[in-house]
Every structure is written in structure tokens, then in C-alpha cells.
Design an enzyme around this catalytic site. Structure first.
Site, PDB file in Angstrom:
ATOM      1  CB  SER A 250      -0.916   0.001   1.229  1.00  0.00           C
ATOM      2  OG  SER A 250      -0.154   0.106   2.422  1.00  0.00           O
ATOM      3  CE  LYS A 251      -2.230   6.470  -2.719  1.00  0.00           C
ATOM      4  NZ  LYS A 251      -3.080   7.683  -2.743  1.00  0.00           N
ATOM      5  NE  ARG A 252      -0.202  -0.013   6.088  1.00  0.00           N
ATOM      6  CZ  ARG A 252       0.400  -1.015   6.717  1.00  0.00           C
ATOM      7  NH1 ARG A 252       1.537  -0.809   7.336  1.00  0.00           N
ATOM      8  NH2 ARG A 252      -0.144  -2.225   6.732  1.00  0.00           N
TER       9      ARG A 252
ATOM     10  N   GLY B 184       5.309   2.665   0.485  1.00  0.00           N
ATOM     11  CA  GLY B 184       6.007   3.314  -0.619  1.00  0.00           C
ATOM     12  C   GLY B 184       5.399   3.018  -1.970  1.00  0.00           C
TER      13      GLY B 184
END
Length: 467
Positions: free
Chosen positions: A238-240, A242
Site C-alpha cells: 500500500s501507499k504506506r 512506498g
């Protein structure tokens, strides 16, 4: 031997992310390794969610990564007439039918299946009714009701699914737009795709698609479902972790070679080798090297790869990619090679390199507060004045002479390098981060160096009071 033809078929409903880029890379490598063709197809049948901006983001990401496709790219939205032709063929052969079931009825079926802990599936209510077209009707594929569908996945081995596990999927919506599982079959068939390489989240779609191939009297391509990508904590990427847009990695300061190297190692290996040039990837890539185990995306590994490539790639290659970052800061890339050659030895990121190097090309308005507080004090004035005297006397602005001038000041004032180098560095750069001080002077040039040192002297005298 059948020509290898692979494809990458993203939906323009968002940016090109790491998972999609990995699929594109594997497909591109397999085609290039075999001397085949790589096709790009934009799957934009979802009219509500597809956007031109997302399509452009995909094209930009592909271009930045260097994943060139053969010929022009295709858009599904431009092939609706072809899809309608094939749908009519299936209707004529009674391998598709109109379904008039309401949303409410389908919801009841789903809720009942969930209560009974069964997999929700359509019950075939309209299959034998011979219904005609209607405004609210969908068209369903008449999936075989007995037997099984099997295929040999090139990464996972034999996969067998009972047809009783598959329902009659919708292939055309009430508005006339065809659906993914149908379009992808028609497209891959028309485009002669020999190998479909995609994420293993699609593996449940494959038996459905194979049955459509059989209904069209066509041979399915070979399938290779590559493992999912996880974050370092073992959860889906996910975005967390990267997982941002591929083009954002360029914006952050990564080299394409580092990103490609990271991508190719997400589920593929060649012995213990970690670093692969693009030529090596093309030479060595084969589907037999794709792992079944989920891959882990590691930003720290990407940082390490970026540092490696920043230091080892030909300066011309690095300079080409650095040009975008110079331009974002309003710096003309011409004449930046010397700074780049020095700075890439100490900074592992193109964006950071450009920002830290900005004072070599542009004047700054003020000094970094912490650096000025620590190093631009009254005690630094005689040091900077002595430096001006030494530097003005130099016949040539070269590293050896600059180093000697600094040493002369240290001896003259009986001070260490810290008392000379740090005030000089802040005077020249506005902050305390730079290459060795002789290289900093050399890169800055005579005129700009002397002017900045004099400005620092005047700033100290105007802003610092005697203790």
C-alpha cells in the site's frame, strides 16, 4: 515455433503502480528475451472510472521506465463494434443469453448464499427462458454446467477448476458496454497474444476466460500468474509501504535503472544475483525463474540500488535523468556535469542532489538558521578575510591550488580544518552540506566564491554583536 506475443493491459482508473509496473516489466522482458512482440492495451471499458489523466499517467510511467511497446497502443473503448460482433456470435450459438433478473433478486441470491456459507453465484434462472433484449437486461455467458476446466500455469503448475464452481458471468451490461472477462478474451485472441503474464489476483478469472475461448473455438494463450507483492510487514502493498505512482519515483529522485532492478527482483530470481543491468534482464529473464512465493517490496533496498546506480552508471546516463530535476528548480541542465560527477559520490538521490547543489547555480536569499548560528560568528571573520586574500592571489582556480590556499590559512591562523572549512562552506552554500571544501570552491568558481565569502563577512559584521 509460435511467435511470442505478450501484452500489458492496464485500466486507466488510476496511476501506474508498482504491481502494474512489475507485470509490464515481466511481459516486456519475456517478449524482448524471445525476440517477440510486446503490446500495450488500455482497458477503458469502465466509462465512469476511466480518465484521460490516468491513461496519460500510464503512458508517462511506461516511457520513463523505457518499456517500449510495438506499434500503436490499443484502447478497448475503440473496439466496441468488434465486441458486439462476438457477443452476437455467442448469442446465435446459444452460448450466451439475455438475463432479465433484477438487482433485488440477485441481492437475495447473494444474501442467501452468504447465510448458507456458499460461494455467491448466479443460479442460471434466465438461461433456458429464451428472453429477448430489453433496456434493463444483461447478456450472460452460458458457462458449461459439467466437467472441469484446467490449464498449466507457467509459474504455478496445473490448475483445475470444476465448472460447477463457475457461474454464468455477465459479458454485456444493460448500457451495451462489454465486461472485462469477455473483452480480454476477444482482445488477446485478435491480437495473437501467446502468453498472458499477470498478477495472481487474476487466477480466478482464468478458468472463466478459457471457457469463453473454447466457446469461440479458439486456443487459449499460455498463462503465467506472478506472485502478489507485500510490504515489509507482510501485509498487502500500500501507499504506506512506498507504493506510489511509478512516475512519483522519478519525482522523488530515483533512477529508472534502480526501479527496474527492484521490480525485476519482485518475484523473479537468477541464482544469488541482486544487481541486473537492463541488458542482463533481457538476456536472463525466463518464466522458469518466477517464484510462487509472495514478493516483498523494500524501500531501503531501492535506496541502496539507487545509490549503486548513481555512482556506477555512465555520467551521461545519470545526467540525462538528472536534467528533469535541474529544470524543476529553474536550472538549465547544460553545464551541470562537473557538479553531478562530484555530488553523486556522496548523495544517493537525484532530487536531493539537485536541491543540495542549487547554490552552485543560483544565489540564495538567506543562510540556513542553524548553520549560520553555529558557524557564521564573529570569530569566523578573520578566517574568511584570510581566505579571500589567499584565493585572490591564485593564478589558477584548480583543486590543488585551492587546497594549498586553505592549508595556508590554517597555518597562518593556527586553526584546524573545522574552523576554516565550516564557515567557508556555509558562506558558499548557505547550508552546511557540500563536497570537500576544495571541491566546493572549485565547483563554485572564482567570481561567485569570492563574492559569497565577502557577503558572509558583511552579514556577520551586521548581525553578530561582540560578546
Amino acid at each position: 515455433m509460435t511467435e511470442i506475443r505478450t501484452r500489458f493491459a492496464p485500466s486507466p482508473t488510476g496511476y501506474l503502480h508498482i504491481g502494474g509496473a512489475r507485470t509490464a516489466l515481466f511481459s516486456w522482458l519475456y517478449a524482448r528475451h524471445s525476440g517477440g512482440h510486446f503490446i500495450l492495451r488500455i482497458e477503458d471499458t469502465d466509462r465512469q472510472r476511466s480518465t484521460q489523466a490516468a491513461e496519460q499517467a500510464i503512458l508517462d510511467g511506461m516511457q520513463w521506465l523505457g518499456l517500449d511497446y510495438d506499434g500503436s497502443f490499443y484502447r478497448q473503448s475503440e473496439r466496441f463494434k468488434r465486441y458486439q460482433e462476438v457477443i452476437q456470435q455467442l448469442l446465435d450459438k446459444q452460448q450466451a443469453y439475455y438475463c432479465h433478473c433484477s438487482r433485488e433478486r440477485l441481492d437475495v441470491l447473494r444474501e442467501q448464499a452468504m447465510r448458507e456459507k456458499r460461494k455467491p453465484r448466479y443460479d442460471g434462472h434466465c438461461r433456458a427462458l429464451g428472453l429477448a433484449a430489453a433496456d434493463h437486461a444483461v447478456i450472460r455467458f452460458a458457462n458449461p454446467q459439467s466437467g472441469e476446466v484446467s490449464f498449466t500455469d507457467l509459474t504455478r503448475g496445473e490448475v483445475v477448476t470444476a465448472n460447477s464452481e463457475l457461474d454464468d458471468l455477465v459479458i454485456c451490461r444493460p448500457d451495451g458496454s462489454p465486461t472485462y472477462n469477455f473483452c480480454v478474451v476477444v482482445d488477446d485472441l485478435d491480437m495473437g497474444i501467446s502468453h498472458v503474464i499477470r498478477g495472481d489476483d487474476h487466477i480466478n478469472n482464468t478458468p472463466r476466460q478459457i471457457n469463453i475461448y473454447h466457446a469461440l473455438d479458439a486456443k487459449p494463450p499460455q498463462f503465467a500468474h506472478v506472485p502478489m507483492i507485500l510490504g515489509k510487514d507482510g501485509s498487502p502493498l500500500s501507499k504506506r509501504h512506498g507504493a506510489v505512482s511509478v512516475i512519483e519515483y522519478r519525482n522523488i529522485g530515483y533512477l529508472r535503472e534502480a526501479v527496474l532492478n527492484q521490480l525485476v527482483r519482485l518475484g523473479w530470481s537468477q541464482g544469488d544475483q541482486e544487481i541486473f543491468s537492463i541488458d542482463e534482464m533481457v538476456q536472463l529473464f525466463d518464466l522458469s525463474g518466477v517464484n510462487k512465493k509472495a514478493a516483498v517490496f523494500d524501500v531501503e533496498k531501492l535506496d541502496w540500488l539507487n545509490q549503486h546506480y548513481l555512482k556506477t552508471l555512465p555520467l551521461e546516463t545519470v545526467s540525462e535523468q538528472a536534467a528533469w530535476h535541474w529544470q524543476q528548480l529553474g536550472i538549465e541542465p547544460v553545464g551541470t556535469e562537473d557538479v553531478l560527477a562530484v555530488q553523486r559520490e556522496r548523495i544517493g538521490n537525484l532530487r536531493q542532489l539537485a536541491v543540495q547543489s542549487q547554490p552552485f547555480f543560483q544565489d540564495f536569499d538567506d543562510y540556513e538558521e542553524g548553520a549560520a548560528q553555529k558557524h557564521l560568528r564573529l570569530v569566523a571573520v578573520p578566517v574568511l578575510q584570510a581566505l579571500v586574500k589567499q584565493l585572490q592571489s591564485l593564478e589558477a582556480w584548480q583543486l590543488e591550488q585551492l587546497s594549498i590556499a586553505i592549508q595556508n590559512v590554517m597555518q597562518e591562523l593556527d586553526v584546524g580544518m573545522g574552523k576554516v572549512g565550516q564557515p567557508l562552506r556555509v558562506a558558499l552554500m548557505g547550508h552546511s552540506a557540500s563536497p570537500s571544501i576544495d571541491k566546493t570552491l572549485w565547483l563554485m568558481g572564482r567570481e561567485r566564491s569570492l563574492a559569497r565569502i565577502q557577503c558572509a563577512i558583511e552579514w556577520i559584521q551586521a548581525n553578530r554583536q561582540p560578546q
